[in-house]
Enzyme design. Structure first.
Site, PDB file in Angstrom:
ATOM      1  N   CYS A 104      38.947  -6.847  65.071  1.00 11.89           N
ATOM      2  CA  CYS A 104      39.625  -6.917  66.183  1.00 11.89           C
ATOM      3  C   CYS A 104      38.859  -7.846  67.180  1.00 11.89           C
ATOM      4  O   CYS A 104      38.446  -9.117  66.761  1.00 11.89           O
ATOM      5  CB  CYS A 104      39.973  -5.703  67.271  1.00 11.89           C
ATOM      6  SG  CYS A 104      40.992  -5.895  68.639  1.00 11.89           S
TER       7      CYS A 104
ATOM      8  N   GLU B 234      43.671  -4.761  60.343  1.00 11.54           N
ATOM      9  CA  GLU B 234      42.881  -3.702  60.848  1.00 11.54           C
ATOM     10  C   GLU B 234      43.577  -2.323  60.612  1.00 11.54           C
ATOM     11  O   GLU B 234      44.979  -2.194  60.921  1.00 11.54           O
ATOM     12  CB  GLU B 234      42.660  -3.839  62.436  1.00 11.54           C
ATOM     13  CG  GLU B 234      41.913  -2.791  63.143  1.00 11.54           C
ATOM     14  CD  GLU B 234      42.019  -3.097  64.574  1.00 11.54           C
ATOM     15  OE1 GLU B 234      41.148  -2.286  65.441  1.00 11.54           O
ATOM     16  OE2 GLU B 234      42.468  -4.286  65.270  1.00 11.54           O
TER      17      GLU B 234
ATOM     18  N   LYS C 272      32.765  -1.029  63.025  1.00 14.97           N
ATOM     19  CA  LYS C 272      32.975  -1.699  64.202  1.00 14.97           C
ATOM     20  C   LYS C 272      31.800  -1.208  65.124  1.00 14.97           C
ATOM     21  O   LYS C 272      31.609  -0.289  65.374  1.00 14.97           O
ATOM     22  CB  LYS C 272      34.247  -1.479  64.923  1.00 14.97           C
ATOM     23  CG  LYS C 272      34.472  -2.479  65.947  1.00 14.97           C
ATOM     24  CD  LYS C 272      35.900  -2.281  66.583  1.00 14.97           C
ATOM     25  CE  LYS C 272      36.345  -3.118  67.565  1.00 14.97           C
ATOM     26  NZ  LYS C 272      37.743  -3.202  68.387  1.00 14.97           N
TER      27      LYS C 272
END
Length: 546
Positions: free
Chosen positions: A424, A301, A370
């Site tokens: 995540c 990430e 995301k």
């Protein structure tokens, strides 16, 4: 001698006395026991997996509800138990406030107490709801499981949700038990766990004052043994499936283990980028191989602590090191592509936490942005209110993130089956990782758990991501800044991994996905089915005076 005969009358008397003692407690002693039982329950989860502790702590919870004559008292019991449970399951959150201790350390006491206190409200509501339908006998255990399962589902959905360490995860270790997630998912396992772990001791405790026979004792033990035995048998059978691999795919996952304090300092940007390059060009044996034979290179990430699509120098370097036929899949920050070309960046310009797929010329060929943002880290809930008391600094510099489009779309990456991107903690949500009609052939999870050091948090995060692989029947490829990076097959088996704070790389083949399991097809309807079964059993038992 069978198990029922092995439980001597003296032991039954001891259980009866323990029940009576718990129910007789009041005041601070009662509160302390509720918190202690909840706290000890945290031992059932990664990385300890002391699962049998729940055979003791959940009966204490039930007995405390037994001794709660009012809904208010039951709510307090549930809240206290929940506070202990969440405090010790989530204490690692405080580690993030020590990364920049000069700015955020003052918030640590609030973070490690207010978060558990807030989540414990769900358990308070669950205990009160259970008490509203409470009665003596076995039926109350089904009521207990129904009420707590519902509030745990709500915890995973309200205010974006945070389903960390659902009780069902206690039934996902060891590996044969974990396979049952393919049938009912983590929420379904929660309903099973709440009943299975509370039933034996509570049922034996209810025997006090009655004639106790080996048959009655055997019944109490079978309430746990039969469900767990069934889950274990199914898991053992499922693990007999031969492992298959996607042809002509060789992955390399890079784990740079960048200290979180240095991650966003401008003076370390080039060093961090160069370190990713150096690790990429070296195999796990430490030999330079210039990515020979590697088809897909995967970075964690926000691997590059800048906006790579706005850095021609970085893109040129990547184009020079990527061999023909090698694709880079990396976590990266990018500005909202809806911004008009040439328009100036402003404080309102949204940053996207993304996965970028770059071809051998470092040209973007696929992206995922995301969609499920981290509260207080990537966005500020109740921003106006919290800003007025100075909490705005918590998200300073890394806040104001934008969200990607929903439903989450699969990425088309050359050489790979349809790929689901997860950034995540997006891998945390049962039944919500796959949002479209097409099923993924691989899940790619990029993350940075460097915020949380060598605490239980990164281990729990990885374990829950493994359960998603089983629920969805798709392999998991996980690249983490400081661990745990891994390749996991659709049965939750870890093919290869790098531990916490290990700097290195993984080379691996890619396991094939399996046909979507029952949970992948029906989702949380499996929870509804279990709860409906519990409700039916409750009605039947009460008709028979149980």
């Amino acid at each position: 001698m069978d198990a029922a005969s092995a439980i001597a009358p003296a032991n039954l008397a001891l259980i009866a006395r323990a029940r009576a003692t718990v129910m007789a407690l009041s005041g601070w002693r009662r509160a302390l026991l509720a918190i202690a039982a909840g706290s000890l329950s945290a031992l059932a989860f990664a990385p300890m997996f002391v699962t049998p502790i729940l055979f003791l702590t959940l009966p204490v919870f039930v007995w405390l509800i037994d001794a709660s004559p009012t809904l208010r008292r039951a709510f307090g019991t549930g809240w206290l138990f929940g506070f202990g449970y969440f405090f010790f399951n989530l204490f690692w959150v405080g580690e993030a406030f020590l990364v920049e201790a000069d700015k955020f350390a003052w918030l640590l006491p609030f973070a490690i107490t207010l978060l558990p206190a807030g989540l414990a409200l769900f358990w308070g509501v669950g205990a009160a709801a259970a008490r509203a339908f409470w009665s003596e006998g076995l039926s109350r255990l089904f009521v207990f499981a129904i009420a707590l399962s519902i509030v745990e589902w709500l915890r995973g959905h309200i205010l974006t949700g945070f389903p960390w360490d659902l009780p069902g995860y206690a039934l996902t270790y060891p590996l044969p038990l974990m396979q049952s997630a393919a049938l009912v998912g983590a929420y379904g396992l929660t309903a099973i766990a709440l009943f299975v772990f509370s039933a034996p001791l509570v049922t034996l405790g209810d025997c006090s004052g009655r004639t106790t026979t080996p048959r009655l004792i055997a019944f109490a033990l079978l309430l746990a043994a039969l469900p767990m035995g069934g889950l274990w048998t199914y898991g053992t059978w499922r693990l007999q499936t031969p492992q298959e691999f996607v042809p002509n795919v060789k992955l390399r996952i890079v784990q740079p283990s960048v200290p979180q304090r240095e991650k966003w300092m401008a003076e370390y940007q080039r060093r961090i980028f160069d370190d990713h390059i150096a690790l990429s060009l070296t195999n796990p044996a430490g030999q330079s191989d210039s990515l020979a034979g590697i088809t897909h290179l995967i970075w964690p990430e926000a691997a590059m602590p800048f906006f790579p699509l706005e850095s021609p120098i970085a893109l040129d370097i990547l184009a020079n090191i990527l061999p023909a036929g090698t694709t880079l899949i990396t976590g990266a920050l990018r500005h909202d592509p809806a911004l008009a070309p040439g328009a100036p960046f402003t404080p309102e310009t949204k940053t996207l936490n993304s996965i970028l797929v770059l071809n051998e010329k470092a040209q973007p060929i696929a992206t995922y942005d995301k969609t499920h943002l981290v509260p207080f880290g990537e966005y500020m809930p109740f921003e106006a209110t919290l800003s007025s008391i100075g909490i705005e600094r918590l998200a300073h510099g890394r806040g104001s993130f934008g969200t990607g489009k929903e439903p989450r779309q699969l990425m088309i990456i050359p050489g790979l089956p349809p790929a689901l991107g997860l950034v995540c903690y997006e891998a945390l949500f049962p039944g919500n990782v796959v949002q479209g009609s097409e099923h993924p052939g691989v899940m790619i999870n990029v993350t940075n758990d460097g915020w949380f050091g060598e605490t239980t948090g990164p281990y729990q995060h990885f374990h829950q991501a493994r359960v998603r692989a089983i629920e969805e029947g798709a392999p998991l490829v996980r690249a983490a800044n400081n661990g745990i990076s891994a390749v996991v097959d659709p049965f939750g088996r870890v093919l290869t991994s790098l531990g916490i704070d290990v700097r290195g790389q993984i080379d691996s083949r890619l396991p094939k996905a399996v046909p979507p399991p029952l949970y992948a097809r029906l989702g949380d309807w499996m929870l509804v089915i279990i709860l409906a079964l519990y409700a039916g059993l409750t009605v039947a038992l009460r008709k028979n005076g149980r």
